[in-house]
Design a protein around this motif. Sequence first.
Motif, PDB file in Angstrom:
ATOM      1  N   HIS A 121      -6.755  -3.112   3.554  1.00 43.14           N
ATOM      2  CA  HIS A 121      -7.648  -2.853   2.707  1.00 43.14           C
ATOM      3  C   HIS A 121      -7.510  -3.952   1.716  1.00 43.14           C
ATOM      4  O   HIS A 121      -8.407  -3.965   0.660  1.00 43.14           O
ATOM      5  N   HIS A 122      -6.569  -4.431   1.330  1.00 41.84           N
ATOM      6  CA  HIS A 122      -6.087  -5.337   0.025  1.00 41.84           C
ATOM      7  C   HIS A 122      -6.646  -6.549   0.567  1.00 41.84           C
ATOM      8  O   HIS A 122      -6.472  -7.567  -0.242  1.00 41.84           O
TER       9      HIS A 122
ATOM     10  N   HIS B 283       0.804  -1.214  -0.149  1.00 38.05           N
ATOM     11  CA  HIS B 283      -0.046  -0.107  -0.076  1.00 38.05           C
ATOM     12  C   HIS B 283       0.579   1.300   0.278  1.00 38.05           C
ATOM     13  O   HIS B 283       0.537   2.129  -0.853  1.00 38.05           O
TER      14      HIS B 283
HETATM   15 CU    CU Z   1      -4.185   0.217  -0.693  1.00 40.85          CU
END
Ligand code: CU
Length: 838
Positions: free
Chosen positions: A311-312, A262
């Motif tokens: 969030h992945h 990220h």
């Molecule tokens: Cu991300």
Amino acid sequence: MTADATTTESRDPDAKRLFDAWRTPTGWRYWSAVNNSEVGLWYVVASFTFFLFGGILALLMRIQLAVPENDFLTADQYHQVFTMHGSVMMFLFAVPILEAISILLLPEMLGARDLPFPRLSAYGFWCFLIGGVFVCGSIFFGVAPEGGWFMYPPMTTEYQTGVGVDIWLLGLSFIEVASIAAAVELIVGVLKCRPPGMRLNLIPLYAWYILVVAVMILFAFPPLIAGDLLMELERSLDWPFFDASRGGDPMLWQHLFWIFGHPEVYIVFLPSVALLAMIVPTFARTAMVGYGWIVLAAVGTGFLSFGLWVHHMFTTGLPAISIGIFSAASQAVAIPTGIQLFCFIATLLVGRVTKSVCLLFTLGGLATFIIGGLTGVMVAVAPFDYQAHDTYFIVGHLHYVLIGGTIFPIVAGVYYYYPAVTGKQLSERLGRSAFWLMLIGFNISFFPMHFSGLLGMPRRVYTYQAELHVGTLNLISTIGAFVLAAGFLVFLWDVLRPKSRQPLAPRNVWNAGTLEWLAEVPDKPWGVRSIPIVETRYPLWEQERFVDDVDEGRFYLPGADEGKRETLVTSVVDAEPIQCLRVPGPTFLTHLAAVFTGGVFILSTFHWYVAAAISGVLAVATILVWLWTGTAWIPEKHEKDVGRGVTLPIYVSGSRAVGWWAMFITMLGDMTAFISLVFGYFFYWTIQEDFPPQGSNGPGWIYPTAALLTITLVWLAVMAARTWNRQDRGPMFYGAIAFGVTLSLAGVWALLMGPSSHAMDPTSHVYPAIVWVLVLWTALHVVVGIVMQLYCAARRMAGKMTARYDADIVNVTLYWHFIALTSLITWLVVAAFPMVAR
Ligand SMILES: [Cu+2]
Ligand code: HEM
């Protein structure tokens, strides 16, 4: 691109000496150059070449997907192509190009003659080139990795036996090391090589962004390197880190990957914004609005981005509460991003805007990025992500962000800086055609992907059935991709077309206000004739007679009296001059070091471990020769007059020295990798009922404690050696080193005895495996520490280190502070923790 010594140089002996000191070698020796203006340029060209390669792979995919059930590529080929496309774009283009541009331009923006460690930049570049060619080459032999750019196990551990994954893991780790080297260079550059007077609040925005990004690289890449290490150990030695049947867990890889992955998105995005932050004020003819806000927002984005990796992983079955938190945090990051965009737009509104191709690409990039940002906020909502995950919606989203956020701004940057680097301007007419082709082609290609995704087209599939009714959308996407490619070709032609008949561009063509535009046309190798005193953010606009004063050598270091390459080092906050730093010149040692370092990684890929070890020894030897001949020179005099009545030391050691900072920063990165391994240990502990497993052997406490005690004694010995060297008590100094080296060997032995005397078999379960990794990590660092101690002793014997000139031992002591800490943590984890956990 430098002219011969003409006009000024022949009339002015100062200028002549300066010119000779910084002259770039010619003929085949040209490649031994280490100066930022050469290395930076090669770096940019190499990264762009990798981009073109990744782009061709993208076109192959689009041809395959143009119609349903196509057989242009086989499934196997397609998997290699998308994996390589993603990996090349992220690791060989997006990160390196931004480091490349920074190496090229940062010193100019700071009015410095070069970055503090030119040979380190050169070494990083050659490592990058060797690693990149190796990784890309694999696809021509049909052995490229197939795991997608995030290489999830168990797909990549159990089901892919070829060398592809090893090439990915080792080749890219090698490149990541090069990226970290560049990051260290850039951090020290921004902190210590600013011109006098450039306090923190006067730093050009670009440098602020690069500082943030380089720090992010320093903390984001090591977890990935740690993950690579674990996965490579699993693949080659069968240590089960990700194998659930023996206590491992594939989720650990996902965490380590996305702790990197990220921030990576912002690592590639922020430097592009940084370019825009230089372009926007120039074309708005006014200072940037909201300087302080932008800096805060950049720093804030950097911080926040480390909290977002989960969030992945929304679809991996994590607890709902963590999904909620990460979902909110993912949306929060839109705030600092928004602040930056508003400041840019405000600047354009209050200024008097001049139209140009640079501005077109700037606006096109911002608009594209905003659309990508909006779909990003959509997928940050977990329930929506459950629908869109792993479909073409994501492919659409990520390219809006990446192409809007990096490609367009970089092209804008090329149009903007091309005259400063080459002396010639690019064509506005070709630029406009390139822009419209790219913008329209891009949208035709990627906008439909949102719909094909929502209609159910999964990503990473080599073909699809006609019944899915996404055939037309895909055909449109393919056509768009070719229009986009045509735009790139026009751009490429503009950059490469011969320009010998085109007149030179005037100096500072765009009438910009920042220091990099002091560059003369044609460019001179010295960067700036004299290093200026800076009082404002846009000195070329706001400081009177500024350019003349610089050119006529009225500021610092207008000559090179001793014929040496020199630049100024200043203090971190106020930029008070503190040192006249001598930087090393051309060499081929860096190439040799890069080849041997590459050998370690490349030979290991094929499991030729003996050859790899030999290569490693040669690499260390070359690096030692390089350090021996190229660093911490004892100057012929203590101090030197740098102009304007200021006298500065030529040699400093301790926390004022750039070398000390480089060591400190490198060790922060090193610690981050180590902490990631420790994270692995506690990750297994949190997810397993029984960890360390009942009845399994641990390393006991006797050997680990003995190791900790010996290593602590070494640490004390090294500190004593530093003091005795300073007091010039030679025998005491050598005694301390001899004691330290002997005890280091004992420490390594004790470390290894812990797990081996308790017959801990690393292939049996993940617990012995992770203990072994921590112990080996520590032992390896102690071994490096032994080499460093011996190096210091040799330096003193050879008269290259004295009581006064003691940077070597001071830096080695700093290294040992970190080793002492590492050993303590290892002891706490492997020896103390199992006692309290039971
Ligand atoms: Cu991300
Ligand atoms: C130049 C035009 C480009 C085109 C036509 C293109 C096309 C594509 C396509 C079709 C895919 C999906 C493959 C699949 O899931 O089956 C893809 C994936 C991807 N692209 Fe691009 N791309 C382009 C540029 C870029 C750039 C500039 C970047 C990064 C800076 C990038 C990064 C990625 C990544 C990370 C993936 C995911 C790979 C994976 O699933 O492992 N692409 N691209």
